[in-house]
Design a protein around this motif. Structure first.
Motif, PDB file in Angstrom:
ATOM      1  N   ILE A  48       0.841  -1.197   0.000  1.00  0.00           N
ATOM      2  CA  ILE A  48       0.000   0.000   0.000  1.00  0.00           C
ATOM      3  C   ILE A  48       0.879   1.252   0.000  1.00  0.00           C
ATOM      4  CG2 ILE A  48      -1.609   1.350   1.390  1.00  0.00           C
ATOM      5  CD1 ILE A  48      -2.882  -1.342   2.212  1.00  0.00           C
ATOM      6  N   PHE A  49       1.920   1.294   0.832  1.00  0.00           N
ATOM      7  CA  PHE A  49       2.828   2.438   0.858  1.00  0.00           C
ATOM      8  C   PHE A  49       3.558   2.605  -0.468  1.00  0.00           C
ATOM      9  CE2 PHE A  49       3.168   2.309   5.722  1.00  0.00           C
ATOM     10  CZ  PHE A  49       2.224   3.308   5.835  1.00  0.00           C
ATOM     11  N   ILE A  50       3.965   1.504  -1.078  1.00  0.00           N
ATOM     12  CA  ILE A  50       4.640   1.559  -2.377  1.00  0.00           C
ATOM     13  C   ILE A  50       3.709   2.144  -3.427  1.00  0.00           C
ATOM     14  CG2 ILE A  50       5.639   0.165  -4.219  1.00  0.00           C
ATOM     15  CD1 ILE A  50       6.584  -1.756  -1.974  1.00  0.00           C
ATOM     16  N   SER A  59      13.380  10.989  -5.777  1.00  0.00           N
ATOM     17  CA  SER A  59      13.409  10.724  -4.334  1.00  0.00           C
ATOM     18  C   SER A  59      12.128  10.035  -3.870  1.00  0.00           C
ATOM     19  CB  SER A  59      13.651  12.008  -3.550  1.00  0.00           C
ATOM     20  OG  SER A  59      12.586  12.904  -3.738  1.00  0.00           O
ATOM     21  N   ILE A  60      10.983  10.437  -4.412  1.00  0.00           N
ATOM     22  CA  ILE A  60       9.734   9.760  -4.047  1.00  0.00           C
ATOM     23  C   ILE A  60       9.764   8.306  -4.516  1.00  0.00           C
ATOM     24  CG2 ILE A  60       7.250   9.684  -4.508  1.00  0.00           C
ATOM     25  CD1 ILE A  60       7.312  12.751  -4.510  1.00  0.00           C
ATOM     26  N   ARG A  91       2.000   6.675  -6.880  1.00  0.00           N
ATOM     27  CA  ARG A  91       0.882   7.513  -7.324  1.00  0.00           C
ATOM     28  C   ARG A  91       1.146   8.990  -7.064  1.00  0.00           C
ATOM     29  NH1 ARG A  91      -4.555   4.727  -7.811  1.00  0.00           N
ATOM     30  NH2 ARG A  91      -4.000   2.529  -7.897  1.00  0.00           N
ATOM     31  N   ILE A  92       1.828   9.308  -5.980  1.00  0.00           N
ATOM     32  CA  ILE A  92       2.197  10.699  -5.706  1.00  0.00           C
ATOM     33  C   ILE A  92       3.157  11.197  -6.782  1.00  0.00           C
ATOM     34  CG2 ILE A  92       3.501  12.192  -4.123  1.00  0.00           C
ATOM     35  CD1 ILE A  92       2.278  10.562  -1.824  1.00  0.00           C
ATOM     36  N   ALA A  93       4.151  10.384  -7.124  1.00  0.00           N
ATOM     37  CA  ALA A  93       5.096  10.768  -8.175  1.00  0.00           C
ATOM     38  C   ALA A  93       4.381  10.938  -9.518  1.00  0.00           C
ATOM     39  CB  ALA A  93       6.203   9.732  -8.287  1.00  0.00           C
ATOM     40  N   SER A  94       3.453  10.060  -9.823  1.00  0.00           N
ATOM     41  CA  SER A  94       2.695  10.176 -11.067  1.00  0.00           C
ATOM     42  C   SER A  94       1.832  11.423 -11.084  1.00  0.00           C
ATOM     43  CB  SER A  94       1.808   8.945 -11.264  1.00  0.00           C
ATOM     44  OG  SER A  94       2.581   7.788 -11.382  1.00  0.00           O
TER      45      SER A  94
END
Length: 89
Positions: free
Chosen positions: A9-11, A74-75, A16-19
């Motif tokens: 889930i964290f991965i 980094s993310i 998704r944040i980077a995308s």
């Protein structure tokens, strides 16, 4: 089940944040995202498109481009570090 599901889930969240960051900066670069009074890395890169700026004014496109790249990498590295490593015993 929850301890085994937390890492994937964290991965997924980090990727998704980077995308989302790449999507927002791409849309802003194309003029369909955040509009000009607001600061965005895509807007900053859009303003530095001319050949004269690319050759003589690297300070206009290099910092936003590098910061975008460093942030995304980094993310992604954080997400990769959260991946559980399997070991053969």
């Amino acid at each position: 089940i929850l301890p085994n599901a937390i890492a994937p889930i964290f991965i997924s969240i980090t990727f998704r944040i980077a995308s989302a960051i790449i999507l927002e900066s791409s849309l802003s670069f194309l003029g369909m995202g955040v509009q000009m009074p607001a600061a965005s890395w895509g807007n900053m890169l859009y303003n530095a498109q001319s050949i004269s700026i690319l050759k003589n004014g690297q300070w206009m496109w290099l910092p936003p481009g590098l910061m975008l790249m460093i942030t995304i990498l980094s993310i992604n590295f954080i997400g990769d570090a959260l991946e559980p490593k399997t070991s053969i015993r």
